[in-house]
Design a protein around this motif. Structure first.
Motif, PDB file in Angstrom:
ATOM      1  N   MET A   1       6.938  41.286  55.977  1.00  0.00           N
ATOM      2  CA  MET A   1       7.911  41.117  54.928  1.00  0.00           C
ATOM      3  C   MET A   1       9.253  40.639  55.461  1.00  0.00           C
ATOM      4  SD  MET A   1       7.040  41.603  51.918  1.00  0.00           S
ATOM      5  CE  MET A   1       6.373  42.557  50.640  1.00  0.00           C
ATOM      6  N   ARG A   2       9.639  41.116  56.615  1.00  0.00           N
ATOM      7  CA  ARG A   2      10.931  40.746  57.168  1.00  0.00           C
ATOM      8  C   ARG A   2      10.967  39.246  57.491  1.00  0.00           C
ATOM      9  NH1 ARG A   2      15.452  43.283  59.517  1.00  0.00           N
ATOM     10  NH2 ARG A   2      16.270  42.124  61.279  1.00  0.00           N
ATOM     11  N   THR A   3       9.885  38.685  57.995  1.00  0.00           N
ATOM     12  CA  THR A   3       9.827  37.261  58.301  1.00  0.00           C
ATOM     13  C   THR A   3       9.895  36.434  57.019  1.00  0.00           C
ATOM     14  OG1 THR A   3       8.435  37.781  60.208  1.00  0.00           O
ATOM     15  CG2 THR A   3       8.502  35.494  59.494  1.00  0.00           C
ATOM     16  N   GLN A   4       9.207  36.890  55.997  1.00  0.00           N
ATOM     17  CA  GLN A   4       9.234  36.177  54.724  1.00  0.00           C
ATOM     18  C   GLN A   4      10.648  36.168  54.141  1.00  0.00           C
ATOM     19  OE1 GLN A   4       6.813  37.935  51.656  1.00  0.00           O
ATOM     20  NE2 GLN A   4       6.715  36.021  50.497  1.00  0.00           N
ATOM     21  N   THR A   5      11.369  37.243  54.250  1.00  0.00           N
ATOM     22  CA  THR A   5      12.741  37.314  53.759  1.00  0.00           C
ATOM     23  C   THR A   5      13.640  36.362  54.536  1.00  0.00           C
ATOM     24  OG1 THR A   5      12.379  39.632  53.209  1.00  0.00           O
ATOM     25  CG2 THR A   5      14.648  38.882  53.262  1.00  0.00           C
ATOM     26  N   ARG A   6      13.421  36.285  55.841  1.00  0.00           N
ATOM     27  CA  ARG A   6      14.232  35.366  56.659  1.00  0.00           C
ATOM     28  C   ARG A   6      13.949  33.907  56.305  1.00  0.00           C
ATOM     29  NH1 ARG A   6      14.673  37.568  62.846  1.00  0.00           N
ATOM     30  NH2 ARG A   6      16.002  39.351  62.343  1.00  0.00           N
ATOM     31  N   VAL A   7      12.696  33.587  56.070  1.00  0.00           N
ATOM     32  CA  VAL A   7      12.333  32.215  55.707  1.00  0.00           C
ATOM     33  C   VAL A   7      12.957  31.855  54.361  1.00  0.00           C
ATOM     34  CG1 VAL A   7      10.414  30.704  55.060  1.00  0.00           C
ATOM     35  CG2 VAL A   7      10.222  32.164  57.075  1.00  0.00           C
ATOM     36  N   ILE A   8      12.855  32.737  53.394  1.00  0.00           N
ATOM     37  CA  ILE A   8      13.445  32.468  52.080  1.00  0.00           C
ATOM     38  C   ILE A   8      14.960  32.366  52.188  1.00  0.00           C
ATOM     39  CG2 ILE A   8      13.836  33.445  49.777  1.00  0.00           C
ATOM     40  CD1 ILE A   8      10.988  34.583  49.927  1.00  0.00           C
ATOM     41  N   GLY A   9      15.565  33.250  52.952  1.00  0.00           N
ATOM     42  CA  GLY A   9      17.019  33.185  53.147  1.00  0.00           C
ATOM     43  C   GLY A   9      17.429  31.903  53.846  1.00  0.00           C
ATOM     44  N   GLY A  10      16.654  31.493  54.844  1.00  0.00           N
ATOM     45  CA  GLY A  10      16.957  30.246  55.553  1.00  0.00           C
ATOM     46  C   GLY A  10      16.850  29.038  54.642  1.00  0.00           C
ATOM     47  N   LEU A  11      15.825  29.009  53.797  1.00  0.00           N
ATOM     48  CA  LEU A  11      15.672  27.909  52.844  1.00  0.00           C
ATOM     49  C   LEU A  11      16.812  27.901  51.830  1.00  0.00           C
ATOM     50  CD1 LEU A  11      11.816  27.987  52.177  1.00  0.00           C
ATOM     51  CD2 LEU A  11      13.116  26.248  53.420  1.00  0.00           C
ATOM     52  N   LEU A  12      17.208  29.077  51.393  1.00  0.00           N
ATOM     53  CA  LEU A  12      18.322  29.168  50.442  1.00  0.00           C
ATOM     54  C   LEU A  12      19.628  28.675  51.070  1.00  0.00           C
ATOM     55  CD1 LEU A  12      19.201  30.095  47.626  1.00  0.00           C
ATOM     56  CD2 LEU A  12      19.679  32.326  48.618  1.00  0.00           C
ATOM     57  N   VAL A  13      19.879  29.070  52.304  1.00  0.00           N
ATOM     58  CA  VAL A  13      21.083  28.608  53.008  1.00  0.00           C
ATOM     59  C   VAL A  13      21.036  27.099  53.214  1.00  0.00           C
ATOM     60  CG1 VAL A  13      22.293  28.688  55.222  1.00  0.00           C
ATOM     61  CG2 VAL A  13      21.605  30.796  54.104  1.00  0.00           C
ATOM     62  N   ALA A  14      19.875  26.565  53.595  1.00  0.00           N
ATOM     63  CA  ALA A  14      19.749  25.118  53.793  1.00  0.00           C
ATOM     64  C   ALA A  14      19.967  24.368  52.488  1.00  0.00           C
ATOM     65  CB  ALA A  14      18.378  24.788  54.381  1.00  0.00           C
ATOM     66  N   ALA A  15      19.420  24.894  51.386  1.00  0.00           N
ATOM     67  CA  ALA A  15      19.599  24.237  50.093  1.00  0.00           C
ATOM     68  C   ALA A  15      21.056  24.265  49.664  1.00  0.00           C
ATOM     69  CB  ALA A  15      18.721  24.909  49.043  1.00  0.00           C
TER      70      ALA A  15
END
Length: 139
Positions: A1-15
């Motif tokens: 779950m922690r990796t999934q949260t980081r990926v979603i957060g990273g995509l949100l920051v990139a967007a």
């Protein structure tokens, strides 16, 4: 779950970063400085997607792209000529010397235009247009 949260957060920051930086300005920096032209549909669509998901950053992206000119498709080269240089082209009878015009265009753009081409259409101007360039009509 922690990796999934980081990926979603990273995509949100990139967007958010791409929207705050404006899509056209970020992806096409060579287009900056254009004044007008046809709007690039890809850049407009990316900015519109930004409005759908993040309203304020999307509007900022549109504003930046229009302000910098990066939203416009690359067009031809433009050259501006000082009105003083145009005064030398007009003869005493008010006609324009085509050889001097060709030389002036070649000097400012580096392109030699075929002014003797039979498909060339010449339009006459008005006295108001000449006055706008500081030229006096003679007729």
């Amino acid at each position: 779950m922690r990796t999934q949260t980081r990926v979603i957060g990273g995509l949100l920051v990139a967007a958010l970063f791409t929207q705050l930086a404006a899509c056209g300005t970020l992806f096409y920096p060579e287009r900056r400085g254009q004044i007008d032209g046809r709007i690039d549909p890809a850049v407009a669509a990316m900015n519109a997607i930004g409005i759908l998901f993040f309203v304020v950053p999307g509007l900022i992206a549109f504003a930046i792209d229009f302000a910098t000119g990066a939203i416009y498709l690359p067009g031809g080269q433009n050259a501006q000529v000082a009105p003083e240089a145009l005064q030398n082209l007009v003869e005493a009878d008010g006609t324009v010397d085509p050889l001097k015009l060709k030389a002036l265009i070649e000097l400012h753009t580096g392109n030699s235009l075929p002014l003797d081409n039979p498909s060339l259409i010449q339009h006459s101007g008005s006295a108001e247009q000449l006055a706008a360039y500081g030229l006096r009509p003679a007729a």
